[in-house]
Design an enzyme around this catalytic site. Structure first.
Site, short mmCIF file in Angstrom:
data_model
loop_
_atom_site.label_atom_id
_atom_site.label_comp_id
_atom_site.label_asym_id
_atom_site.label_seq_id
_atom_site.Cartn_x
_atom_site.Cartn_y
_atom_site.Cartn_z
CD GLU A 283 -3.20 0.74 2.09
OE1 GLU A 283 -2.98 0.14 2.52
OE2 GLU A 283 -3.84 1.48 2.01
CD GLU A 286 -2.69 0.70 -4.34
OE1 GLU A 286 -2.89 -0.02 -2.77
OE2 GLU A 286 -3.74 1.20 -4.79
CB CYS A 303 -6.54 -2.78 6.02
SG CYS A 303 -6.40 -1.32 6.95
CB SER A 323 -5.03 0.51 -0.56
OG SER A 323 -4.41 -0.56 -0.88
CE LYS A 362 -9.76 -8.08 8.80
NZ LYS A 362 -9.41 -7.89 7.82
CD GLU A 365 -11.04 -9.12 4.57
OE1 GLU A 365 -10.71 -7.91 4.04
OE2 GLU A 365 -10.74 -9.59 5.63
CD GLU A 370 -14.62 -9.95 -4.56
OE1 GLU A 370 -15.54 -10.05 -4.26
OE2 GLU A 370 -14.63 -9.26 -3.20
CB CYS A 503 -8.44 -4.26 14.96
SG CYS A 503 -8.21 -3.43 13.40
#
Lengths: 573, 631
Positions: A283, A286, A303, A323, A362, A365, A370, A503
């Site tokens: 990142e 990037e 993230c 990102s 999560k 996710e 993907e 988090c």
């Protein structure tokens, strides 16, 4: 604000005018039981469990919503007040399954505690026995389960979702005894705006909203001799899981956590901090690319899966700003089933990847279509902090006295930059440490932006000043997104964490999680970072080796294939 | 519209126009077209009259009015011949209507057998018609009206609610002109305070004080709301007033808005009142066109705009904080007070909410002064109160009485008492939030405090008369079922507690009541009253608590003897038996028995099979000679 004098239980106290009777009582060290009240949310006054008596008028008042007035005389201990509180709890129990033995919240349930504290016996539980709510448990999807029959309609979930997250996935429906908390048109979470952040499950005082448990699947994998089970733990787990075993919030238990995981039977134990370093490199480069090629800014982090789903639902037109780097969880699992499998000579088909996360999103996710770049589903199972604690308790491990163990090789090194990923602002600080060093060859002073809401900083890198914003809580994030949409954003970099304070305040963390608790967890992470010798991601030797042996360079072709992802607009209600 | 003088000019123009119409010697036919009239068939009558007039080539003017209160007599048709008295016909059928047109409108002879009353308006009556009219009682001769004191309802049933001119012709908007051009906002508040007006929505909070609190809260923007979310079963005061005299409410609101400094107002009216909504819409448009709503009213620099917000039919939205949430587009749920709406109301702004009838009283007070208003009613409850009189009483309808009148006067003098042979058992006052008052307390004066102390409340003004065929436990259950299902579900005592009370009442009414149930109902009832978040829960147990207070023996009979004294609760206790001496053998019992348990020859005493009897009590209710009792 001026001071006024009130009397609570014969104790005369001076308090700020404008505060509530409940706050005044707590200032005076007098505890009044509550249920719908939550310090981080607006006042509802709906459960009527905090009743006290106004001695002058003999009226019963809900202390959480009653402002103090000068000369007020309150009794929290009068017979009428005690009876009123108890009766309301009895009424709640009459419409509750009362199946504590089979409930995941037994022990942390506020209703259970109230009933016990008030000495409500079998007779009290049964005296209003009659019809009970009978609704189907809602457990489609990956992250959250709702059991309407346990719900006591305190509305904390509704408030956190609206006030803190600005999502409004939940609301009341129906009237009278049929009133219920539900989603729009009773649709499953996957079809609505829900970010799956799990804040509702953290504020729920009972077992009505919980994570969808994957404990059984993880045990099955551990019991399967043909499975090679690899576990990663998110940075914040090491400062929060101790609470489940009676330790103070923020107590660093990294070594015991690793030891416990090994005792549970995981073949290899790693930290997600390793792949957080990897994320920073991908990142960070990037961002360097964007600023050196004058691409459109701000750059927005990706993230946090709750944030990503929120953006997909509500700001599909702004997804290009995100990102493309995968989250640390997904990078880790992908690398385990490719590079690591090859290095240790294990068939990736037999690898079962588990991640321990402070997070319910999560779980969602990992199931995204993907995330199959390794040729398999990259992450097989996600446990929340709470679920892992339950597994440890199931084995009866004496967690506090476990001898510290260390992460396995060859991905066991982690930097302090990765550790602070676990708190709001951490990703930004970690990334900028690397970016500044790459571009300017110099270190970055601590930003230390604090934990609350939206914070901003100006960072000077190689002669240019960058406007950086760090935001947690989705309703705060929405404001920044609206600015971008209106073409009025001044920022070059925005870090978004769905959960308030990042988090450490995640939807999968130990309950309860007040602001104070979260601040102490954050302190724990900062202490780890400070004690680390390696505090910059690009200096992590295991990450450097990974690039040398496998990935080549950040944003290289292998990286692009394995470590980056894409987003989709979601058409939801 | 700039001044009172200008308004008076307009009024005299309208007067002249009406006088000219009078000179044109046109007959006037007025059909009562409130919801009550329409439900009784007024629309068909209206059409039949229209048709008949065309056939007869008559140039008579056909128009409509709101409810005059005599709901019992609907459909009502008034006929006024040029120069004659206005004669009211009651219970008019299509055939009657045609007769009335032919005989009275075209023929000039009053249809005496259908005439109910007359209103003296005639100036030049002669001959036959005069004699005939003399035989018809005037409105003031009628028991139903003689004891009434009509302030709020003065125009209902008299003027066409869809005509602002008719409202102006009876002095409408003069109070508002007076307030805005000759009084300061403080003076208006002082007048209303001085009049002692209290909230007619039920709780009786002093209106002037409420206005003053809202006025004193500093804010750039304030709101005024009219609470027309009338939801009590059996109550129709607000609806009739909105349908019959919408301009009075608008005028009251303009005065209130001026007093508190509100520039925007809402009328929150339930969508189930389509006629009231339509007439309000018409009235608001007319008031705007005449300059009573909008900018710089009466040259005072004061702006006021009014909108209608339709409610979706939740009873709880009558609670002011829930109502405001509903206007804001949120789920209609009450929130804790304080802060009160006068400090933080609609969209967080200071807001004043009053009920329809409260606003309806305001123009009269401003026009006639506080002293005149205070002269009506009692010391603490001044003025008048409108009641919807229903149930087992002869003259059901809408009545407006001075405060302090006894319940007995309302039921017997105005309502005409009960049907022959029926005995009054109780009066339910105040709807689901109110209570049941027993026969012993019939001399209780109607005022806020007396009713509250008796365990009832003024409520919005429902008054249901009950006779011996009413089971008081069943009545309590009926009202509690209503509030239970209309609870918003937010707070524990109301959501969970009323459900448990209802379950207990259900089992008592089905013969499964237990020892201790009455005490449990009392415990729960008091608990819910004292710990609920809003007044829906705070008053929901009143029907139960008041019936236990006054009719405890009926509860005990259900629980201990498994008997329903009124034979209403089905399936209680043992089989029914027919007294062989009293039975006249009519066979009605045999016909209603669902299990064929009754047998007997015609004109001979019948018997009930103990094996087949379900104890439903249907036979006992039908028996014309009360020969059937439970064993």
């Amino acid at each position: 604000m001026s001071k006024i004098t009130i009397t609570i239980d014969n104790q005369q106290i001076q308090v700020e005018n404008g505060i509530t009777v409940l706050e005044a009582a707590r200032e005076a060290g007098i505890e009044i039981p509550t249920l719908c009240y939550h310090p981080d949310l607006s006042l509802a006054g709906s459960c009527r469990v905090c009743m006290v008596e106004d001695i002058n008028s003999h009226r019963l008042l809900a202390s959480c919503v009653t402002p103090v007035t000068d000369g007020m005389q309150i009794s929290t201990r009068s017979a009428a007040a005690r009876r009123a509180r108890k009766l309301n709890v009895e009424l709640l129990l009459a419409n509750h399954p009362n199946d504590c033995l089979g409930c995941g919240r037994s022990g942390s349930c506020e209703l259970q505690k109230l009933a016990a504290d008030m000495g409500i016996d079998r007779k009290g539980v049964d005296r209003f026995a009659g019809q009970k709510r009978k609704r189907a448990v809602v457990d489609q999807g990956y992250s959250l389960k709702r059991d309407p029959n346990k719900c006591i309609l305190c509305g904390r979930c509704v408030r956190v979702c609206e006030e803190v997250q600005g999502v409004m996935a939940l609301d009341f429906a129906g009237r009278g005894f049929d009133a219920i908390v539900t989603t729009a048109f009773d649709l499953p979470y996957s079809e609505i705006n829900c970010a799956e952040c799990g804040q509702c499950s953290v504020v729920c005082p009972v077992g009505a909203i919980t994570e969808i448990s994957e404990i059984d699947r993880v045990w099955a994998a551990l019991d399967d001799p043909d499975k090679f089970v690899v576990v990663q733990t998110a940075p914040s787990i090491q400062v929060s899981i101790g609470e489940e075993f009676g330790l103070e919030p923020g107590t660093i238990v990294t070594g015991k956590l690793i030891a416990a995981l090994k005792r549970l039977g995981f073949d290899k134990v790693f930290s997600t901090e390793f792949s957080a370093d990897l994320t920073i490199l991908e990142e960070g480069y990037e961002f360097i690319n964007k600023i050196t090629n004058s691409q459109k800014l701000p750059h927005i982090t990706s993230c946090c899966p709750g944030w990503v789903k929120f953006a997909e639902c509500n700001y599909p037109d702004l997804l290009d700003y995100l990102s493309t780097a995968k989250s640390p969880q997904q990078m880790f699992s992908t690398i385990v089933k490719t590079y690591y499998a090859r290095q240790i000579g294990v068939d990736p088909a037999s690898i079962f990847t588990v991640s321990v996360m402070p997070c319910t999103a999560k779980k969602f996710e990992k199931a995204r279509a993907e995330h199959r770049d390794s040729g398999f589903q990259d992450t097989d199972a996600v446990l929340t902090t709470r679920e892992l604690a339950r597994m440890i308790k199931e084995l009866g491990l004496d967690f506090i006295n476990l001898e510290d163990a260390e992460y396995d090789q060859i991905m066991g090194e982690v930097s302090g930059a990765a550790t602070i990923f676990g708190t709001t602002g951490g990703v930004t600080e970690a990334a900028l440490r690397t970016v500044k060093e790459v571009l300017a060859g110099e270190g970055l002073d601590r930003l230390d932006l604090g934990l609350m809401g939206t914070r901003e900083a100006q960072v000077e890198i190689a002669g240019r000043t960058y406007n950086v914003a760090v935001v947690s809580g989705l309703s705060n994030a929405a404001k920044l997104l609206d600015e971008i949409r209106a073409g009025e954003s001044k920022y070059d970099w925005i870090e978004v964490m769905a959960c308030p304070h990042g988090c450490i305040g995640g939807g999968g963390q130990p309950i309860p999680g007040s602001f104070d608790t979260k601040a102490r967890r954050a302190k724990g992470l900062a202490n780890i970072d400070q004690a680390k010798q390696i505090r910059k991601s690009h200096q992590n030797p295991d990450v450097i080796r990974l690039y040398e042996e496998f990935l080549g360079e950040p944003l290289g072709s292998i990286s692009h294939e394995l470590l980056h992802t894409s987003y989709q607009a979601r058409d939801v209600r | 519209m700039k001044s009172l003088v200008e308004l008076r000019q307009l009024r005299s123009e309208i007067d002249n126009k009406q006088a000219a119409a009078q000179l044109n010697l046109k007959a006037k036919i007025i059909v009562g077209m409130g919801t009550c009239g329409i439900a009784a068939g007024a629309r068909e009558i209206f059409e039949a009259i229209e048709e008949e007039l065309q056939k007869g080539n008559s140039d008579a003017v056909l128009t409509r009015t709101g409810c005059i209160g005599m709901c019992e007599q609907e459909p009502l048709v008034d006929v006024q011949l040029p120069g004659g008295d206005r004669v009211t016909y009651g219970k008019v059928t299509k055939d009657d209507a045609i007769r009335i047109i032919r005989e009275h409108v075209l023929g000039g002879a009053v249809v005496e057998d259908k005439a109910v009353a007359r209103c003296i308006t005639g100036k030049q009556q002669t001959g036959h018609e005069l004699d005939q009219q003399a035989r018809i009682p005037t409105y003031d001769d009628l028991d139903f009206y003689r004891k009434q004191y009509r302030i709020v309802l003065a125009n209902c049933g008299r003027i066409n609610p869809e005509s602002i001119d008719q409202y102006i012709a009876v002095g409408g908007y003069e109070a508002c002109a007076k307030a805005l051009t000759m009084m300061s906002p403080e003076a208006v508040i002082a007048e209303v305070k001085g009049a002692g007006l209290r909230g007619r929505g039920g709780a009786g909070f002093p209106t002037g004080l409420k206005w003053e609190l809202t006025r004193k809260t500093p804010s750039g923007k304030k709101y005024l709301i009219c609470n027309a979310d009338e939801g009590d079963p059996g109550a129709f005061m607000d609806r009739s007033l909105l349908e019959g005299d919408p301009h009075r409410i608008i005028e009251g609101m303009i005065i209130a808005a001026y007093a508190i400094g509100a520039s925007e107002g809402y009328i929150y009216v339930r969508a189930e009142y389509p006629l009231a909504i339509r007439r309000l819409q018409i009235a608001i448009e007319q008031a705007k066109a005449y300059g009573f709503l909008g900018k710089d009213l009466f040259g005072s620099g004061f702006d006021f705009d009014l909108k209608i917000k339709k409610g979706a039919g939740a009873f709880v939205c009558g609670e002011e904080t829930a109502l405001m949430a509903s206007i804001e587009g949120k789920r209609g749920m009450p929130r804790p007070k304080p802060p009160f709406p006068s400090v933080s109301g609609l969209w967080g702004r200071p807001t004043n909410i009053n009920n329809v009838e409260t606003f309806g009283s305001v123009p009269w007070i401003v026009k006639h002064g506080a002293e005149a208003y205070k002269a009506v009613g009692t010391e603490k409850s001044t003025g008048t109160k409108v009641f919807a009189l229903t149930g087992k009483v002869k003259n059901t309808g809408l009545v407006e009485v001075p405060m302090g009148m006894t319940i007995r006067e309302i039921i017997y003098d105005i309502g005409g008492g009960l049907d022959e042979g029926k005995e009054l058992k109780a009066v339910q006052i105040g709807g689901p939030s109110g209570g049941c008052i027993p026969r012993d307390l019939l001399d209780l004066p109607i005022d806020y405090e007396s009713l509250r102390d008796a365990g009832a409340m003024m409520g919005s003004g429902g008054m249901v008369v009950m006779d011996n065929s009413t089971c008081m436990v069943d009545v309590a259950r009926f009202f509690l079922k209503f509030t239970q299902s209309e609870s918003c579900g937010k707070c524990t005592p109301c959501r969970e507690g009323t459900k448990r009370m209802l379950e207990i009442l259900d089992r008592i009414c089905s013969g499964e009541g237990r020892e201790g149930d009455i005490e449990l109902l009392e415990e729960l009832g008091n608990h819910i009253c004292h710990t609920s978040l809003c007044q829906l829960g705070g008053s929901a147990p009143n029907p139960v608590l008041s019936t236990i207070k006054y009719f405890r023996h009926e509860y005990e009979a259900h629980i201990k003897d498994k008997r329903c004294l009124a034979n209403v609760c089905a399936g209680m206790g043992g089989a029914y038996v027919i007294d062989q001496q009293t039975c006249i053998g009519c066979g009605l019992c045999a016909r209603v028995c669902p299990t064929g348990a009754v047998s007997g020859e015609r004109k001979q005493p019948h018997v009930i099979s103990e094996q087949l009897c379900l104890s439903c009590g249907a036979c006992a209710q039908k028996c014309p000679v009360s020969a059937i009792v439970q064993a």
